[in-house]
Structure formats: C-alpha cells, structure tokens
Enzyme design. Structure first.
Site, PDB file in Angstrom:
ATOM      1  N   ASP A   1      97.620  18.956  35.181  1.00 25.62           N
ATOM      2  CA  ASP A   1      98.968  19.313  35.635  1.00 25.62           C
ATOM      3  C   ASP A   1      98.956  20.512  36.594  1.00 25.62           C
ATOM      4  O   ASP A   1      99.604  21.520  36.343  1.00 25.62           O
ATOM      5  CB  ASP A   1      99.808  19.617  34.379  1.00 25.62           C
ATOM      6  CG  ASP A   1     101.254  19.921  34.698  1.00 25.62           C
ATOM      7  OD1 ASP A   1     101.803  19.291  35.620  1.00 25.62           O
ATOM      8  OD2 ASP A   1     101.822  20.802  34.028  1.00 25.62           O
TER       9      ASP A   1
ATOM     10  N   TYR B   1     103.927  21.926  22.005  1.00 26.05           N
ATOM     11  CA  TYR B   1     105.194  21.901  22.746  1.00 26.05           C
ATOM     12  C   TYR B   1     106.317  21.301  21.893  1.00 26.05           C
ATOM     13  O   TYR B   1     107.074  20.458  22.367  1.00 26.05           O
ATOM     14  CB  TYR B   1     105.001  21.125  24.060  1.00 26.05           C
ATOM     15  CG  TYR B   1     104.177  21.917  25.054  1.00 26.05           C
ATOM     16  CD1 TYR B   1     104.785  22.802  25.935  1.00 26.05           C
ATOM     17  CD2 TYR B   1     102.786  21.812  25.086  1.00 26.05           C
ATOM     18  CE1 TYR B   1     104.042  23.560  26.827  1.00 26.05           C
ATOM     19  CE2 TYR B   1     102.032  22.561  25.974  1.00 26.05           C
ATOM     20  CZ  TYR B   1     102.668  23.436  26.844  1.00 26.05           C
ATOM     21  OH  TYR B   1     101.931  24.194  27.724  1.00 26.05           O
TER      22      TYR B   1
ATOM     23  N   GLU C   1      92.382  20.768  26.547  1.00 23.07           N
ATOM     24  CA  GLU C   1      93.004  19.517  26.115  1.00 23.07           C
ATOM     25  C   GLU C   1      92.169  18.279  26.403  1.00 23.07           C
ATOM     26  O   GLU C   1      92.648  17.315  27.022  1.00 23.07           O
ATOM     27  CB  GLU C   1      94.402  19.378  26.726  1.00 23.07           C
ATOM     28  CG  GLU C   1      95.357  20.458  26.265  1.00 23.07           C
ATOM     29  CD  GLU C   1      96.816  20.146  26.570  1.00 23.07           C
ATOM     30  OE1 GLU C   1      97.080  19.207  27.341  1.00 23.07           O
ATOM     31  OE2 GLU C   1      97.688  20.841  26.021  1.00 23.07           O
TER      32      GLU C   1
ATOM     33  N   GLU D   1      98.947  27.801  24.138  1.00 27.50           N
ATOM     34  CA  GLU D   1     100.034  27.441  25.059  1.00 27.50           C
ATOM     35  C   GLU D   1     101.254  27.078  24.240  1.00 27.50           C
ATOM     36  O   GLU D   1     101.150  26.364  23.240  1.00 27.50           O
ATOM     37  CB  GLU D   1      99.687  26.187  25.902  1.00 27.50           C
ATOM     38  CG  GLU D   1      98.743  26.415  27.038  1.00 27.50           C
ATOM     39  CD  GLU D   1      98.488  25.145  27.869  1.00 27.50           C
ATOM     40  OE1 GLU D   1      99.359  24.258  27.930  1.00 27.50           O
ATOM     41  OE2 GLU D   1      97.390  25.059  28.445  1.00 27.50           O
TER      42      GLU D   1
HETATM   43  C1  BDP Z   1      99.599  21.393  28.636  1.00 32.41           C
HETATM   44  C2  BDP Z   1      98.468  21.573  29.646  1.00 32.41           C
HETATM   45  C3  BDP Z   1      98.909  22.353  30.880  1.00 32.41           C
HETATM   46  C4  BDP Z   1     100.216  21.797  31.378  1.00 32.41           C
HETATM   47  C5  BDP Z   1     101.250  21.912  30.280  1.00 32.41           C
HETATM   48  C6  BDP Z   1     102.628  21.430  30.723  1.00 32.41           C
HETATM   49  O1  BDP Z   1      97.378  22.235  29.046  1.00 32.41           O
HETATM   50  O2  BDP Z   1      97.920  22.266  31.866  1.00 32.41           O
HETATM   51  O3  BDP Z   1     100.655  22.430  32.548  1.00 32.41           O
HETATM   52  O4  BDP Z   1     100.834  21.093  29.236  1.00 32.41           O
HETATM   53  O5  BDP Z   1     102.850  20.231  30.728  1.00 32.41           O
HETATM   54  O6  BDP Z   1      99.393  20.344  27.800  1.00 32.41           O
HETATM   55  O7  BDP Z   1     103.444  22.245  31.102  1.00 32.41           O
END
Ligand code: BDP
Length: 645
Positions: free
Chosen positions: A183, A500, A447, A537
């Site tokens: 991404d 997330y 990932e 993250e």
């Molecule tokens: C995570 C990835 C990261 C992406 C992020 C996203 O590690 O590179 O930019 O998601 O979707 O899973 O914002």
C-alpha cells in the site's frame, strides 16, 4: 553486491558494511546531486543500442533532479506511471588528488546498472540500500584531472522474487500494468544522493561496534561499559607494517579509551549512556542524546610514532551510543530498564519528491517527532536513508529497522530465489545500520501471509540465518495473520501485530474496539507467554477538515475517537504501567503523515490518509490527542503504577 556467492555472502558482504561516506583528513567527499540528463526507455533498447557509450543520451531528454523519484517531477502521466527502464547521465571532473575514487549511490529503485566512461562499473538489485564501486580503473590517473561520464539505467519492474514483490501484467498488445501487493506508490529513480569520495590505496573498509555490556551500581548508575569492535582494512598493496589506533572520544572531544588491536574491546569508565528520549529519568524528546565519537586511524608503519606523516586513513563514526538491549518474557529493556515504544510509523514520501531524500523533509520529520513526544518508529516498509538513523541517534528516537519484504505470500515462501534475496537484503541492511544505537530491533517483513503452511519453514530458515548477524538486536516480523494462524513468529523474539478494528473490520463500530483489542492481546499472550507484544500499526483514514459529530468514518472526530478507543486496552496490559503483570511494550500509530499509494477506490486522490499530519506536514486534530498521550506516557516512572487519563 548482488553477485556475491551465497556461501561467501556471510563473510564477504557482512564485512563490506559500506561505511557512510564521511570527510576526514584523508578522505574527500563530493556530491553528485543536481540536475541529470534523463529519459524513459519505453522499448527497453538502451542497453542494446549502447546508450552508455554515447556522449549524450538519445533525444528526447529532460532534466531530472537527483535525488528524487522521477514520477511526480513533470506533468506527464506517462512518466508518472512508467514501468521499465529509465536512463540518467551526467559528466563531471575528478582532479587527480587521491589514489582511489569510489562512486556511491545511497539508493536507487530497483534494478540499477551503472557505466563509467562507457564501461560497466556496477549493478545492484533492490531499492533502499547503498551500493558503490571503485571507479579508479576507469579514469586516467596520469593526468592532473579526468573527465568522467556516469550513465545509469534503472528498471522499476518488480517481480515475484524482488523485495517487495510485484506482478507485471501485459494486456493486448503492449499495455503494461504492475500489480503491487503493498500500500504505497512504487516510486522509482535515483531517490537518494550520489556521492564521489576518495580514499588512500589502503583504507578502513568497515567498522563493527557492539556496546552490549554495561556494569551498574546498586543505584543503577553505570560504572563501566565494554565496547567490542572489529575493524576491516581494505586495499590490495598491503604493507606488513600497518598499525591501527582506535580512540573513543566523549562529547567534548576528550579521548576516554583507546586500543591498537584491530579487533578488541574498549573499556569506558563512568560512561554516559544513550537512551531513547522520554524513557524513565532521562532527557525529554526535545533534547539530544549523549553520543561518543569513534575515531579509527590507520598508520603505515609499526613504530609507535603517531606523526601525521604516517597516517594512511582516518575514519570517524560520530554517533556511538552506549546502551544495552535485553528482552524478558514481558519487557523490552534498554539499559536494563523497561522501555515503552510510542510514536507513529511513516513512509519516505512527500509532495513532488516522492521517495526522494530531502533534508528539509528529514528535519521537519524530527522536529515534529519532538513536538509530538514520539520516541520510536519503524522504518516501514524498507530501510530509510542513513540520515534518518543519524538523526534518531542524536534525538534518542528508537528505530525498528525493517527490510522491504512487504506483501510476501505463499508464492514467495516456496521460492529459493526470494529467500536468497531476502537473506542478501538482511545482510546489506544490518551491515549498514548495525552501528546506530537508535536501532533497537530488526523487522524482517511486514504482513507476510504468515498463516500459509509454507511460511513456517521460510521464517524458521530466515530467523536462523539472521540471528547470528543481528548485532545484539531482537528480531521480529510484523503480523496481520490471526494469533492462531501465524506459522512463523514462534522462531522470533517479539510479537508485533497490526490491527484495524473499527476500520477494515467492524467499520464505524468504535464501541467494539476496546473489547476486540483486549481480546486480541490476551490471545497472543496465551499462545506466546514468553514474548512481549507491541501494536505496530493501528489507524483510520481521515480527510483533513472533514467533520461530523457524532464521529463518522473519515472525519477528524473519528480519528480522535478511534485512536483513543485503543489506548485503555493498551494501558491495561502495559509493561510500564503494570510492571508486575504487563507484557505490552509499545504502540505505533499508522501513520505519521498521509502518503501516496496507487489510485484505488479506498484512496481518495491517491493518498492513504491515516496520517496524524497531512502530506504537507500540517497536524490533524488527532495529532494533538497523541501529543497529549505521549507527554503523559513520558512522565511514567516504571516503578510507580499509574493510569493515563
Ligand atoms: C497495513 C499495512 C500498511 C497499509 C495499511 C493501510 O501494513 O502498509 O498502509 O495497512 O491499509 O495492513 O492503511
């Protein structure tokens, strides 16, 4: 570098650490940054037509700044999304004032071929890491100067065995599209500086330092420290009588330890320690850390005379930090004290420059880090320019150094070529970065599809390969797989998870986040009771200026509420808030800044907007929420139990 035989790589490439080009009494440095001649090679004919041997690249050419990604410099969409070869060229002069000249690229993305005065000088595969060649053989050393022409061909095509991988699709008849399973935009070109530097014929080729031994008294004051080091000498016509002097200088330039063996130890009494900022009783994130300088002098005779007449080479590393790292089953210890990572990951990414290195962007990055009171980041998703690590050493920011292995799937886990290249990148990254005190851990991938059965053997092999090279740092990779599906992290030291909840899963359902985060951490803990856990993250896309109350996805209110919803669950198991029971050692927001991606229906105007700051480095509302939290985290004394409001 790429052509090192694998059996030899461990020795050959590990000792060629590619010391950062530094000026000294014996070394001259010249920047070759500036405007280069540039053109696309859409038909891939440049090498066959020998463009490298011509006085000019065939027209049409344009001017291209170096360093910069070429993609966003013009208004031309063809250049923006070009896939394949591009060419750069420039002429310069070398004055015949030194016996050996090295041409170095701090990085270029991805496959690079370099010719000097029409002859092949070096090839390198992979972005994000430096490569260099001795070009003395291509210049006339009998004249007082040489005119030099450097021509560079670069191909940004990613394949199933590059890191990161990519997949080229060619549609009827010649339309090319590169699928990138990650991404961020696949920016390309000479995106870091080009440097010419000189050395003597015999020279200091590599220096490896380890500061993993410190004695403390019962008040936890450091009484002494041992630095082990190893110096490698390069050059062919070696005199038998070389002598080396290794000196450690404190911040006032006073020699505090010295030695004359090329591999030995330095003992430092009452050392000033390097620590990440905001940690325990040390400096806040707005102040600088304590750094020593290691000075290595090479003499060409064995006598004890240290006359400058006998000096062959001098090299200094000005960012030596004395500190230790140790993991327990629930804590990340720096100098035997629990450290809690807090901050935001980023990309090397900015307007117009793409991934091009820029000191303005670099300095703003660290100023914002100080403002935010962040004390750590991961070099997601590739090694950054050396200068980031130098700044992190200086300001006491902890770095998790990451390889460009993002987007690995089952295809890669069964590929020997991928594994070999992954090992090569690990060697190049660790050789370059091992002397930075700020680097506290290595992340070998982001990932990967680590719940594929074949991930088990791949990561077991990679962990076994990396551990002896890791220079005292723990190793990890960053996980998106589920706690019960992941096959590879059992071979590593720490659990780093990206989650997330409330965004990609349970979108809009903020009230579910605390429970989901707590469950997630508890599940990992149950499976791996001996490994500390970090959230590497978590974040939500936010369009600056977009508001809604109650908070809705994409608004600034949502980003505030989203991030805050995670924090209570972090604090409940934090290793610094609960020294006896906590096992959670850090939190890194995704992302520090909005950054460019491929265009897609999830990415408004081609940006991932999870930044606390816009791509222009202006704060969104959440930046103030995070600043407040990090200021409070900084105040926690590990021996006291506290909760954060
Ligand atoms: C995570 C990835 C990261 C992406 C992020 C996203 O590690 O590179 O930019 O998601 O979707 O899973 O914002």
């Amino acid at each position: 570098m790429r052509h090192c035989l694998l059996l030899l790589t461990l020795w050959y490439c590990a000792v060629n650490g590619l010391l950062y080009p530094a000026e000294s009494e014996t070394r001259q440095i010249r920047s070759l940054d500036g405007l280069w001649q540039f053109r696309l090679d859409e038909d891939g004919v440049g090498e066959t037509e020998q463009w490298f041997a011509k006085p000019n690249l065939p027209q049409p050419t344009i001017l291209m700044p170096v360093p910069a990604s070429y993609n966003d410099i013009t208004q031309n969409i063809t250049i923006h999304r070009h896939i394949g070869w591009v060419w750069y060229a420039r002429d310069f002069f070398i004055h015949n004032t030194a016996p050996r000249w090295v041409l170095r690229f701090q990085a270029a993305h991805y496959e690079t071929h370099v010719w000097v005065n029409g002859q092949s000088a070096m090839n390198h595969s992979g972005g994000h890491l430096p490569f260099e060649a001795d070009i003395t053989r291509f210049i006339s050393i009998n004249e007082s100067y040489s005119k030099v022409r450097a021509v560079v061909a670069i191909n940004n095509t990613l394949t199933s065995t590059t890191l990161p991988p990519g997949y080229l699709h060619i549609y009827n008849p010649t339309y090319r599209y590169l699928e990138t399973p990650f991404d961020f935009f696949n920016y390309a070109g000479i995106d870091r500086s080009v440097i010419l530097y000189s050395t003597s014929n015999i020279y200091i080729q590599d220096i490896a330092i380890d500061t993993q031994s410190i004695n403390f008294d019962n008040q936890h004051v450091a009484t002494s420290a041992i630095l082990t080091y190893s110096i490698t000498i390069g050059g062919t016509n070696r005199a038998n009588s070389l002598r080396v002097l290794i000196e450690l200088l404190d911040a006032n330039g006073i020699v505090v330890a010295n030695n004359t063996d090329s591999q030995s130890r330095l003992v430092v009494n009452k050392p000033n320690l390097w620590e990440p900022c905001g940690m325990n009783h040390t400096h806040p994130c707005t102040e600088e850390s304590y750094l020593y300088t290691l000075q290595v002098t090479l003499y060409n005779d064995a006598s004890s005379s240290s006359s400058s007449m006998n000096v062959v080479d001098i090299y200094r590393i000005s960012h030596i930090g004395i500190r230790t790292i140790r993991l327990t089953d629930s804590k990340f210890l720096v100098n035997e004290r629990p450290f809690y990572f807090h901050g935001a990951n980023a990309h090397e990414d900015s307007d117009i420059r793409g991934k091009g290195f820029d000191r303005v962007i670099l300095t703003k990055h660290f100023n914002l880090y100080g403002w935010l009171h962040g004390n750590a980041f991961r070099t997601s998703h590739y090694p950054y320019a050396d200068e980031f690590y130098q700044m992190a050493d200086r300001f006491g920011i902890a770095i998790i150094g990451e390889t460009p292995a993002v987007g690995l799937s089952a295809t890669q886990f069964v590929s020997q070529a991928t594994l070999d290249h992954h090992k090569q990148v690990v060697i190049e990254m660790i050789s370059r970065d091992r002397n930075h005190p700020s680097v506290l851990m290595w992340s070998l991938a982001n990932e990967p599809k680590s719940d594929a059965p074949s991930a088990k053997e791949y990561f077991s092999t990679l962990a076994n390969f990396t551990r002896p090279l890791a220079a005292g740092r723990p190793i990890t990779y960053v996980i998106s797989a589920s706690y019960n599906g992941d096959q590879g992290i059992q071979f590593f030291d720490m659990i780093c998870v990206n989650r997330y909840f409330g965004w990609y899963s349970e979108p809009g359902r903020l009230d579910q986040i605390p429970w989901l985060v707590s469950q997630e951490l508890a599940n990992w803990r149950r499976r791996f009771p001996n490994k500390p856990i970090l959230m590497s993250e978590y974040g939500a896309d936010t369009v600056p200026g977009l508001h809604n109350d109650p908070s809705f996805m994409f608004t600034e209110e949502y980003q505030n509420d989203f991030l805050s919803a995670y924090h209570g669950s972090f604090d409940n198991v934090s290793s610094i808030i609960h020294p006896d029971t906590g096992y959670f050692v850090g939190e890194l927001v995704w992302n520090m800044f909005d950054f460019a991606t491929e265009q897609s229906i999830n990415r408004v105007a081609g940006l991932n907007r999870k930044g606390l700051f816009t791509r222009q480095r202006q704060p969104k509302a959440a930046a103030f929420i995070m600043k407040n939290r990090y200021e409070q985290l900084e105040l926690i004394r590990t021996m006291e139990s506290k909760t954060i409001q």
